[in-house]
Design a protein around this motif. Structure first.
Motif, PDB file in Angstrom:
ATOM      1  N   ASN A  51       0.825  -1.213   0.000  1.00 50.46           N
ATOM      2  CA  ASN A  51       0.000   0.000   0.000  1.00 50.46           C
ATOM      3  C   ASN A  51       0.855   1.257   0.000  1.00 50.46           C
ATOM      4  OD1 ASN A  51      -2.309  -1.496   0.022  1.00 50.46           O
ATOM      5  ND2 ASN A  51      -2.737  -1.227   2.183  1.00 50.46           N
ATOM      6  N   GLY A  52       1.878   1.279   0.865  1.00 49.05           N
ATOM      7  CA  GLY A  52       2.755   2.433   0.928  1.00 49.05           C
ATOM      8  C   GLY A  52       3.472   2.669  -0.388  1.00 49.05           C
ATOM      9  N   TYR A  53       3.870   1.583  -1.021  1.00 49.19           N
ATOM     10  CA  TYR A  53       4.553   1.696  -2.310  1.00 49.19           C
ATOM     11  C   TYR A  53       3.599   2.224  -3.383  1.00 49.19           C
ATOM     12  CZ  TYR A  53       7.127   0.317  -6.517  1.00 49.19           C
ATOM     13  OH  TYR A  53       7.764   0.325  -7.731  1.00 49.19           O
ATOM     14  N   THR A  54       2.380   1.711  -3.409  1.00 49.91           N
ATOM     15  CA  THR A  54       1.400   2.130  -4.416  1.00 49.91           C
ATOM     16  C   THR A  54       1.057   3.607  -4.275  1.00 49.91           C
ATOM     17  OG1 THR A  54       0.438  -0.083  -4.521  1.00 49.91           O
ATOM     18  CG2 THR A  54      -0.918   1.735  -5.321  1.00 49.91           C
ATOM     19  N   ARG A  55       0.802   4.044  -3.031  1.00 48.19           N
ATOM     20  CA  ARG A  55       0.447   5.453  -2.838  1.00 48.19           C
ATOM     21  C   ARG A  55       1.649   6.355  -3.142  1.00 48.19           C
ATOM     22  NH1 ARG A  55      -0.128   4.640   3.637  1.00 48.19           N
ATOM     23  NH2 ARG A  55      -1.810   3.324   2.837  1.00 48.19           N
ATOM     24  N   GLY A  56       2.860   5.888  -2.821  1.00 47.44           N
ATOM     25  CA  GLY A  56       4.050   6.664  -3.114  1.00 47.44           C
ATOM     26  C   GLY A  56       4.270   6.824  -4.610  1.00 47.44           C
ATOM     27  N   GLN A  57       4.066   5.742  -5.357  1.00 46.47           N
ATOM     28  CA  GLN A  57       4.215   5.818  -6.808  1.00 46.47           C
ATOM     29  C   GLN A  57       3.167   6.747  -7.407  1.00 46.47           C
ATOM     30  OE1 GLN A  57       6.520   4.875  -8.690  1.00 46.47           O
ATOM     31  NE2 GLN A  57       7.642   3.270  -7.648  1.00 46.47           N
ATOM     32  N   ALA A  58       1.956   6.748  -6.844  1.00 50.76           N
ATOM     33  CA  ALA A  58       0.903   7.648  -7.329  1.00 50.76           C
ATOM     34  C   ALA A  58       1.291   9.099  -7.062  1.00 50.76           C
ATOM     35  CB  ALA A  58      -0.426   7.317  -6.653  1.00 50.76           C
ATOM     36  N   MET A  59       1.902   9.360  -5.912  1.00 44.41           N
ATOM     37  CA  MET A  59       2.390  10.712  -5.614  1.00 44.41           C
ATOM     38  C   MET A  59       3.421  11.145  -6.662  1.00 44.41           C
ATOM     39  SD  MET A  59       3.026  10.430  -1.493  1.00 44.41           S
ATOM     40  CE  MET A  59       1.750   9.825  -0.372  1.00 44.41           C
ATOM     41  N   ILE A  60       4.374  10.268  -6.928  1.00 42.30           N
ATOM     42  CA  ILE A  60       5.457  10.593  -7.857  1.00 42.30           C
ATOM     43  C   ILE A  60       4.912  10.875  -9.255  1.00 42.30           C
ATOM     44  CG2 ILE A  60       7.497   9.644  -9.030  1.00 42.30           C
ATOM     45  CD1 ILE A  60       7.995   8.045  -6.368  1.00 42.30           C
ATOM     46  N   ARG A  61       4.017  10.026  -9.748  1.00 41.67           N
ATOM     47  CA  ARG A  61       3.459  10.216 -11.097  1.00 41.67           C
ATOM     48  C   ARG A  61       2.688  11.535 -11.194  1.00 41.67           C
ATOM     49  NH1 ARG A  61       2.425   4.681 -10.600  1.00 41.67           N
ATOM     50  NH2 ARG A  61       0.289   5.107  -9.929  1.00 41.67           N
ATOM     51  N   THR A  62       1.908  11.830 -10.163  1.00 45.40           N
ATOM     52  CA  THR A  62       1.100  13.059 -10.185  1.00 45.40           C
ATOM     53  C   THR A  62       1.991  14.294 -10.156  1.00 45.40           C
ATOM     54  OG1 THR A  62      -0.706  11.923  -9.046  1.00 45.40           O
ATOM     55  CG2 THR A  62      -0.745  14.327  -9.019  1.00 45.40           C
TER      56      THR A  62
END
Length: 337
Positions: free
Chosen positions: A197-208
């Motif tokens: 979960n932490g990885y998924t939300r972090g990757q979403a932050m980076i892409r945005t």
């Protein structure tokens, strides 16, 4: 000293002045039992301290009315709130919850042992909330008992899951940082093995952030309890960085403490964001800029899904992504010009 014998259904029948079969029907809620008889049976059972044997009851009804729950870490508030939500929901349907929790962390071996122990207790269904136990390990158990994964998306064949929409959450809080005017942002990224979960939300932050033209500085964390001092020092070493995004509120608290010790004003020098926003850390007193994880809805929906599997053999939705809510706070503000 002689050990006192536990009262049996025969003792209850004798005390109530009814037959053994009448007691059985009354306690199981089956057959035609008059209100008077039911009252006498319940009063006798209460007087004698009689507790029905769940195993024996399950052999008769094919149900034990119990749900097994495996939780990763009892010291992390997410799992405590999740368990409370599940217990409240299960009680409304007449189910009891039997849980196994890790202390500090639940290893793969511990989680597998917990699953086998709960199945041996003849639970009607299982809810698993442990990032350390891969879906492939659950498939073979799903053939014996309905299983729902709570708290993370699971794509293994035959496994139902309920989780926060991490893509949406990471994107929303990153958009908030962009709107505040930050153009150089550090992101603490959790390992996918440690926290999917932490990885998924972090990757979403980076892409945005990158899609908005922001310069992103990724700093990896090996564990969700990993020290943050080095990441903070790297952030402060680059004066262009004006915001630091954390994968959880707990990580954010550690970051804020490190900054306090170093005398760095927040958000004057550096804006900081978290993720979770429930429980004590969500209090207005702290004023954290965060994203609210829908832990109550995750727990409630997980119970609904597993009961659907138990009673109907199918579920209305295999994977349920529940949206959260952005929580603006005092720890993030426009960068100082």
């Amino acid at each position: 000293m002689n050990k006192l014998r536990s009262p049996t259904i025969i003792d209850v029948a004798r005390e109530a002045g009814v037959s053994k079969s009448a007691v059985s029907r009354a306690l199981l809620g089956q057959g035609d039992v008059s209100p008077e008889t039911l009252e006498r049976v319940l009063a006798a059972a209460d007087l004698l301290g009689y507790v029905p044997n769940a195993m024996a009851r399950g052999l008769v009804s094919q149900r034990t009315m119990t749900l097994g729950v495996v939780l990763r870490d009892s010291t992390t508030q997410f799992y405590g709130y999740l368990q409370a939500a599940m217990q409240r929901r299960a009680a409304k349907f007449g189910y009891e919850v039997v849980s196994v929790t890790g202390v500090d962390d639940l290893t793969v071996e511990d989680a597998q042992k917990a699953l086998r122990s709960l199945i041996a207790l003849r639970v009607d269904g299982l809810i698993v909330s442990s990032a350390q136990l891969p879906g492939e390990d659950l498939v073979r158990y799903a053939q014996r008992v309905p299983i729902v994964v709570a708290g993370r998306a699971e794509y293994a064949e035959g496994i139902v899951s309920v989780h926060c929409d991490e893509e949406d959450g990471g994107g929303q809080i990153a958009e908030h940082v962009v709107k505040l005017g930050h153009r150089n942002v550090a992101v603490l990224l959790m390992s996918s093995d440690e926290s999917p979960n932490g990885y998924t939300r972090g990757q979403a932050m980076i892409r945005t952030l990158e899609a908005s033209g922001v310069t992103v500085h990724v700093m990896e964390l090996d564990a969700y309890r990993a020290p943050v001092g080095l990441a903070v020092m790297k952030t402060l070493a680059d004066p262009a960085i004006t915001a630091l995004m954390c994968p959880s509120d707990i990580t954010m608290v550690n970051v804020l403490e490190e900054l306090r010790v170093q005398g760095i004003p927040i958000p004057g020098r550096l804006s900081v964001t978290g993720y979770d926003a429930f429980g004590t850390l969500a209090a207005p007193f702290f004023g954290f800029t965060s994203f609210r994880l829908p832990v109550e809805e995750i727990g409630t929906t997980a119970i609904d899904r597993v009961i659907e599997l138990i009673e109907a053999g199918v579920t209305s939705e295999k994977r349920t992504a529940i949206p959260g809510v952005l929580v603006p706070g005092r720890t993030a503000a426009p960068p100082r010009r």
